[in-house]
Design a protein around this motif. Structure first.
Motif, short mmCIF file in Angstrom:
data_model
loop_
_atom_site.label_atom_id
_atom_site.label_comp_id
_atom_site.label_asym_id
_atom_site.label_seq_id
_atom_site.Cartn_x
_atom_site.Cartn_y
_atom_site.Cartn_z
N GLY A 1 0.57 -1.26 -0.05
CA GLY A 1 -0.06 -0.38 -0.21
C GLY A 1 0.93 1.31 -0.06
N VAL A 2 1.95 1.03 0.86
CA VAL A 2 2.73 2.55 1.08
C VAL A 2 3.29 2.62 -0.67
N LEU A 3 4.17 1.84 -0.75
CA LEU A 3 5.43 1.80 -1.79
C LEU A 3 4.19 1.32 -3.02
N ALA A 4 3.13 0.94 -3.13
CA ALA A 4 2.70 0.81 -4.42
C ALA A 4 2.20 2.03 -5.30
N PRO A 5 2.51 2.88 -5.29
CA PRO A 5 2.45 4.29 -6.42
C PRO A 5 3.67 4.01 -7.13
N ILE A 6 5.30 3.25 -5.67
CA ILE A 6 6.57 3.70 -7.18
C ILE A 6 6.68 2.47 -7.73
N ALA A 7 5.96 0.86 -6.94
CA ALA A 7 5.50 0.06 -7.81
C ALA A 7 4.74 0.17 -9.11
N ASP A 8 4.45 0.84 -8.98
CA ASP A 8 3.46 1.25 -10.42
C ASP A 8 3.51 1.87 -11.14
N SER A 9 4.39 2.77 -11.36
CA SER A 9 5.01 4.09 -11.85
C SER A 9 6.59 3.30 -12.08
N ASP A 10 6.50 3.40 -13.87
CA ASP A 10 8.12 3.22 -13.95
C ASP A 10 8.91 4.20 -13.52
N ALA A 11 8.08 5.33 -13.76
CA ALA A 11 9.13 6.77 -13.68
C ALA A 11 9.90 6.78 -12.18
N LEU A 12 9.05 6.49 -11.09
CA LEU A 12 9.35 6.60 -9.77
C LEU A 12 10.52 4.94 -9.56
N ARG A 13 10.05 3.65 -10.20
CA ARG A 13 10.20 2.73 -10.20
C ARG A 13 12.00 2.78 -10.55
N PHE A 14 12.18 4.09 -11.60
CA PHE A 14 13.44 3.71 -11.90
C PHE A 14 14.55 4.56 -10.87
N ALA A 15 13.47 6.15 -10.09
CA ALA A 15 14.09 6.82 -9.58
C ALA A 15 14.64 6.34 -8.31
N THR A 16 13.55 5.33 -7.67
CA THR A 16 13.85 4.54 -6.50
C THR A 16 15.02 3.59 -6.90
N PHE A 17 14.78 3.03 -8.02
CA PHE A 17 16.17 2.59 -8.54
C PHE A 17 17.39 3.15 -8.28
N LEU A 18 17.79 4.41 -9.36
CA LEU A 18 18.55 5.19 -8.88
C LEU A 18 19.15 4.99 -7.50
N ALA A 19 18.05 5.73 -6.83
CA ALA A 19 18.69 6.07 -5.36
C ALA A 19 18.93 5.28 -4.42
N THR A 20 17.79 3.56 -4.67
CA THR A 20 19.19 2.83 -3.81
C THR A 20 19.89 2.42 -4.52
N ALA A 21 20.40 2.87 -5.57
CA ALA A 21 21.18 2.50 -6.43
C ALA A 21 22.98 3.13 -5.22
N ALA A 22 22.14 4.23 -6.05
CA ALA A 22 23.28 5.39 -4.85
C ALA A 22 23.70 5.46 -3.92
N LEU A 23 22.72 5.13 -3.10
CA LEU A 23 22.61 4.61 -1.55
C LEU A 23 23.86 3.23 -1.01
N ILE A 24 23.65 2.93 -1.78
CA ILE A 24 24.36 1.06 -1.58
C ILE A 24 25.54 1.13 -2.13
N GLY A 25 25.99 2.70 -3.32
CA GLY A 25 27.59 3.11 -3.70
C GLY A 25 28.08 3.49 -2.53
N TRP A 26 26.74 4.27 -2.32
CA TRP A 26 27.47 5.46 -0.38
C TRP A 26 27.79 4.34 0.33
N ALA A 27 26.74 3.54 0.81
CA ALA A 27 27.62 2.86 1.72
C ALA A 27 29.01 1.78 1.56
#
Lengths: 213, 726
Positions: B68-94
């Motif tokens: 429910g919370v993240l459904a909008p992200i999973a539904d929107s490719d743009a959001l998914r992509f953006a999240t993916f990029l953010a996540t990747a950046a986060l992993i990279g930082w870590a």
């Protein structure tokens, strides 16, 4: 017995003793004069008479023995000493000095009188001698100087010849001198002349033998 | 410092876990969940690895089941992509955070381990000097409760206020120059006590040489420092002792070569301490003492024995002074001498004092030996232990025979009384004085007067007895001789006295007597003349009376004289006087061949009388008696008897065996005499004397023959006042 014209001098510092002796002598018929000291006695002009001195040894001004010594040089009557306590040395000295006796007080009367008697006798004798000498001296004075030279030679017993020779005069002249001498000297013999010459102290200067040489 | 990195690390682990879970959800690819463990485990260890995997799984699960919370992200490719990029950046930082940049970090880690394991207060700091890490010991020590990561911790607050400035200044200087830091200072402990620490720190540099940090170690050196301080203190004290000890100290090596001299010695000899003291010390020794000093020194160094020598040494002022040098060797373990320690003490004053004492003792000894007396000493118990030389010479004893003095020197007859007296004195402490005979070296016993006084110590007990003996033998004999002479002299003078009285009376009486005798003779002559001259006889008799009275007058004057003189009366033993008079007349008695029969009463009371006058009375009576028997052919006896008289009186009787007297009463008249010599004054005078004593003198015809004279004296005769009746 002592006759008149004699005098006894008593010198004692104790008037009682003087008095007693004088009275005793008076009882015996002897004239006596007493003195309390030698000075008084010396000051007294003694009469020209036979005398004697009764002298106490202990006197205030001079010791009796000392006075005896001084008096011996002058013509002084014989001394009879009296003393309170006589000792032998003093008595010996007194007798040697010519004292007649040395009596210790108190003495018996006859002892003192005997002593005084013999003392006066001795003084008489002495006075006689002195008188004769005076008389002979006067005769001697009448001799001439030459006769005085002859006198000793004659009394020496030289022969007239020897005497004349000694004086360088003749025997006759000598005999004249000798005769004058015999007359002037009032002698009868040569022996008398010799005796008188002796008394006068004319020395025998020559012996017959000496003259012969 | 490592506080920050720990937060970072766990942040990175969490980021990796979250990132991996997010990617797995987004890609719908669950294998992505394992990726963190692969990434983290090797870098940060197993724990963080598992933690990151857990987080990833949790994130995936939450995202998958709570869409429910993240459904909008999973539904929107743009959001998914953006999240993916953010996540990747986060992993990279870590991953960048966890990645090994890692050599430095490992080193950092190891450094922490080292710091923690340091045996002391370990710490590290950043190049600016801020503490980066403090090990636990610091907190334990300081008691400061703070978080390990608290950056605000300031070392200065535990510094001792006296040293704070210095330490901080030095630290800053090291920070700026990069020189190693070294400091010793005090740090406050939790209980408030400051202890000494030694801090050492060195900078660590990177490849370019820049300082990356500082690592320091601060060690507790308090005990050591205190020990050092104590040592230093003891050393300085030792030095102080060496310098201030009232003696001069020199140290030499095993061969006797000089090594050290203390200030006093240097001052004394005026030597410069900086120079090596190789000086010709023997020249400072008095020429007379050099040989002895050298000899002792040589002998001692050779034998390794301690020695002591007293000699004169020249001081800097040129004066020679007495020095006592004590030298002791010191040895190492092998016994080899490594040092000679010398203590030199100026004993000049003592030496002079000692000399003075010796001289004074010598003087005293000579004094005691010289004084013309025999001196001895005994112990308090009375045993002789010292005799002076004079006494030794006198007695012939050896000095060690002093104790035998009593047994060997004292006359056996005198030993008991001497021992008694001595014991008494020793017991009571009273002065000792006794006259006894002492044996001289030649064996002769001589009379001595011995005296001794106790010598008490401070407590009053008798320490010694000091005694003196004086040979009084000669004196005693002389005294005896003198007594005999005196007796003779007295007798002579008494006889002379009588003779003189007689002579004087004789002189006085003789003059009137002489006058009496002469006057008597004159009187006789006046009576003997014919006719008797009574007048002159009476005058002579008067003079006799007068002069005899004068003589009597003399006698009464003499008698008055005796009365007037006033006898000096004293209590008198009649028997004694009789003995004296007989002794006085002994020559006379034997010359006259008279036997004296003495019968003296016992216990006669004393009478008050003039002894000399009474002697004269007795002499008179005895002489009289003897003279009365002069003509006797047979034995001549004279009895003398003393007895108690009637009433309170004593009586003396003198009885001769002569022909007796016809008229007993008249014999007392002056000038009465039955003898050829003498003046009859004796009995008259005698009666005067006896009457002056309130006594009586009587005469009686004895039976069958002879005369007895009795003199009676009252016992309590009151002195008769002198009468001026001359």
């Amino acid at each position: 017995m002592i006759g008149q014209g004699q005098i006894v001098f008593v010198v004692d510092d104790d008037p009682r003793v003087c008095e007693a002796i004088c009275d005793l002598l008076a009882a015996t018929g002897i004239e006596a004069v007493s003195f309390g000291s030698v000075a008084e006695y010396v000051a007294f002009t003694r009469p020209d008479a036979p005398a004697c001195l009764v002298l106490d040894v202990e006197l205030p001004d001079i010791n009796g023995l000392e006075f005896q010594r001084q008096a011996a040089q002058a013509e002084h009557p014989p001394i009879v000493f009296i003393t309170g306590h006589g000792d032998i040395p003093s008595s010996v000295r007194a007798i040697k000095g010519g004292a007649v006796d040395f009596l210790t007080k108190p003495f018996a009367d006859h002892v003192l009188l005997d002593a005084i008697r013999s003392a006066v006798e001795r003084d008489k004798e002495a006075r006689r001698n002195r008188e004769e000498l005076t008389r002979l001296g006067a005769r001697l004075a009448t001799l001439t100087p030459r006769e005085r030279e002859v006198l000793p030679l004659v009394v020496s017993g030289l022969l007239n010849k020897q005497a004349a020779q000694a004086l360088g005069i003749s025997e006759t002249t000598l005999e004249i001198h000798r005769g004058k001498i015999m007359r002037k000297m009032a002698v009868a013999s040569l022996a008398d002349l010799v005796r008188i010459a002796g008394k006068l102290g004319i020395e025998v200067t020559h012996s017959r033998r000496t003259g012969a040489e | 410092m490592n506080v920050l990195s720990s937060i970072e690390r766990y942040g990175m682990v969490a980021a990796l876990g979250l990132g991996a879970g997010l990617i797995a959800f987004l890609t719908d690819e669950t294998s992505c969940l394992l990726a963190p463990i692969v990434l983290v485990w090797p870098r940060a260890g197993r724990g963080p690895g598992l933690l990151s995997v857990g987080l990833a799984a949790a994130t995936f699960a939450v995202l998958t089941f709570q869409v429910g919370v993240l459904a909008p992200i999973a539904d929107s490719d743009a959001l998914r992509f953006a999240t993916f990029l953010a996540t990747a950046a986060l992993i990279g930082w870590a991953l960048a955070g966890l990645s090994p940049d890692s050599v430095g970090r490992r080193q950092e880690h190891e450094a922490r381990l080292i710091v923690d394991s340091m045996p002391g207060l370990g710490w590290s700091a950043d190049p600016q000097g801020n503490f980066r890490y403090l090990n636990s010991s610091i907190f334990e020590y300081t008691g400061i409760k703070c978080e390990a990561d608290q950056p605000a911790f300031a070392g200065a607050i535990v510094l001792h206020p006296d040293e704070e400035d210095r330490v901080v200044e030095h630290w800053r200087e090291c920070l700026s120059t990069g020189q190693p830091y070294e400091s010793e200072h005090r740090l406050r402990r939790g209980d408030g006590e400051y202890r000494w620490f030694r801090a050492v720190a060195r900078p660590s540099r990177d490849a370019q040489g820049r300082i990356t940090g500082w690592y320091g170690l601060t060690l507790d050196i308090d005990d050591q420092r205190k020990a050092e301080e104590a040592l230093r203190k003891s050393q300085s004290e030792l030095a102080l002792i060496l310098e201030s000890i009232p003696g001069m100290i020199a140290v030499a090596d095993g061969d006797g070569r000089h090594a050290y001299a203390n200030r006093r010695l240097l001052d004394y000899l005026d030597l410069n301490p900086s120079k090596s003291i190789v000086y010709p010390w023997i020249e400072a020794v008095h020429p007379d003492d050099r040989e002895a000093v050298l000899k002792v020194r040589r002998y001692s160094i050779k034998g390794g024995e301690p020695f002591e020598v007293v000699y004169r040494r020249r001081r800097r002022d040129g004066a020679y002074r007495w020095i006592r040098a004590r030298v002791e060797p010191a040895r190492d373990e092998s016994g080899k001498i490594i040092r000679w320690y010398s203590l030199l003490v100026d004993v000049h004053e003592e030496k002079l004092a000692e000399q003075a004492v010796r001289e004074s003792e010598e003087r005293l000894r000579r004094l005691i030996d010289t004084i013309p007396a025999l001196v001895w000493c005994a112990t308090g118990a009375g045993d002789a232990f010292y005799l002076n030389k004079r006494l030794l010479d006198y007695s012939g004893l050896a000095p060690d025979e002093a104790s035998q003095a009593r047994t060997r020197l004292i006359h056996p007859d005198d030993v008991p009384s001497l021992v008694d007296t001595w014991a008494d004195c020793v017991g009571t402490g009273q002065s000792f004085r006794i006259i006894y005979r002492l044996r001289r070296a030649d064996g002769a016993y001589r009379w001595h007067e011995g005296r001794a006084e106790p010598w008490r110590d401070e407590t009053g007990a008798i320490a010694y007895w000091v005694g003196v003996n004086v040979d009084i033998d000669d004196r005693l004999r002389a005294e005896q001789a003198l007594r005999t002479t005196q007796a003779r002299f007295q007798r002579a003078s008494q006889l002379a006295g009588l003779a003189e009285v007689s002579a004087s009376i004789a002189h006085e009486v003789n003059q009137p007597l002489a006058a009496v005798v002469t006057n008597s003779h004159a009187c006789q002559r006046w009576l003997s003349t014919e006719p008797p001259n009574l007048q002159r006889a009476r005058l002579a008799a008067d003079r006799i009376i007068r002069d005899a009275n004068a003589a009597a007058e003399v006698v009464s004057r003499v008698r008055a004289l005796f009365r007037q003189t006033g006898p000096t009366k004293a209590p008198m033993d009649l028997n004694e006087v009789i003995a004296e008079v007989l002794d006085l007349l002994v020559d006379d008695i034997s010359a006259r061949n008279v036997v004296i029969e003495r019968s003296l009463g016992n216990g006669l009371p004393r009478v008050l009388a003039d002894r000399v006058q009474f002697q004269q009375v007795l002499v008179n009576l005895i002489r009289n008696g003897m003279e009365a028997m002069d003509g006797l052919d047979g034995p001549k006896r004279l009895a003398i008897r003393s007895r108690r008289g009637e009433g309170d009186a004593v009586a003396v009787e003198v009885r001769d065996y002569g022909s007796g007297v016809a008229d007993p009463e008249s014999i007392f008249e002056p000038f009465f005499t039955s003898k050829t010599h003498g003046m009859g004054m004796g009995l008259a005078i005698s009666r005067s004397i006896v009457e002056a004593h309130d006594g009586r003198i009587r005469v009686a015809q004895a039976h069958p023959t002879g005369t007895v004279f009795t003199v009676i004296l009252p016992v309590h005769a009151a002195p008769t006042p002198a009468k001026a009746d001359a």
